[in-house]
Design a protein around this motif. Structure first.
Motif, short mmCIF file in Angstrom:
data_model
loop_
_atom_site.label_atom_id
_atom_site.label_comp_id
_atom_site.label_asym_id
_atom_site.label_seq_id
_atom_site.Cartn_x
_atom_site.Cartn_y
_atom_site.Cartn_z
N UNK A 61 0.80 -1.22 0.00
CA UNK A 61 0.00 0.00 0.00
C UNK A 61 0.83 1.28 0.00
N UNK A 62 1.93 1.26 0.71
CA UNK A 62 2.77 2.46 0.76
C UNK A 62 3.43 2.73 -0.59
N UNK A 63 3.52 1.69 -1.39
CA UNK A 63 3.97 1.85 -2.77
C UNK A 63 5.41 2.28 -2.96
N UNK A 64 5.62 2.88 -4.10
CA UNK A 64 6.96 3.25 -4.53
C UNK A 64 7.21 4.73 -4.26
N UNK A 65 7.33 5.04 -3.00
CA UNK A 65 7.60 6.41 -2.59
C UNK A 65 8.82 6.43 -1.68
#
Length: 176
Positions: A61-65
């Motif tokens: 959910x936090x993804x590619x950040x």
């Protein structure tokens, strides 16, 4: 005059044969697999789902950040020299190519054997042992090798396609 005409016909015939040879020799659709795989160190650049050139999100959910610590750790590991590399050794084996390989994911080394068919592009990779990697991307790299089904590319770009459940993904490589 007759001799000159015979000579012209012979030259014309010879030119025709010479002009057809490149066409006949270009009909081989088989890759030079040994040239593609061996003689270089392949560095992985990204992993994507088939049909996409966009990095696959393995980080939830936090993804590619940059705020996602797992993603940041994976990208730092990818940028590090000596990580996510493969070296293939081998030769031609009666229409297919194969041999051994070695490399490194993020936190662990990998090795095994490979076999590729230049016509069908089928790729079989056997990874020795059960290498475990602590990094999310490292785990995906090893999964890709263990589940390889085919390859694509040439001596400048290598794509190793693999099944991951119902999805086909690929590891993208460039010579280091």
């Amino acid at each position: 005059y007759k001799e000159m005409m015979k000579t012209i016909r012979k030259i014309s015939y010879l030119l025709l044969v010479i002009s057809i040879l490149p066409i006949l020799s270009s009909c081989n659709n088989e890759d030079d697999v040994v040239k593609i795989f061996t003689g270089k160190t392949w560095k992985m650049t990204f992993i994507a789902e088939e049909g996409s050139q966009k990095q696959y999100n393995f980080w939830g959910e936090q993804g590619m950040t940059s705020e996602n610590a797992a993603y940041k750790n994976s990208m730092d590991a990818l940028a590090k020299e000596g990580n996510f590399i493969l070296n293939f050794e081998g030769g031609d084996l009666n229409g297919t190519a194969g041999g051994s390989f070695g490399g490194r994911a993020s936190t662990t080394s990998v090795s095994g054997t490979w076999n590729a068919n230049g016509e069908s592009k089928r790729l079989d990779i056997t990874v020795e042992g059960k290498p475990l990697d602590k990094d999310v991307y490292g785990k995906a790299f090893i999964t890709g090798l263990q589940n390889a089904i085919r390859y694509g590319g040439d001596e400048n770009n290598l794509y190793i396609y693999y099944k991951d459940g119902q999805t086909t993904k690929f590891l993208a490589f460039h010579p280091q």
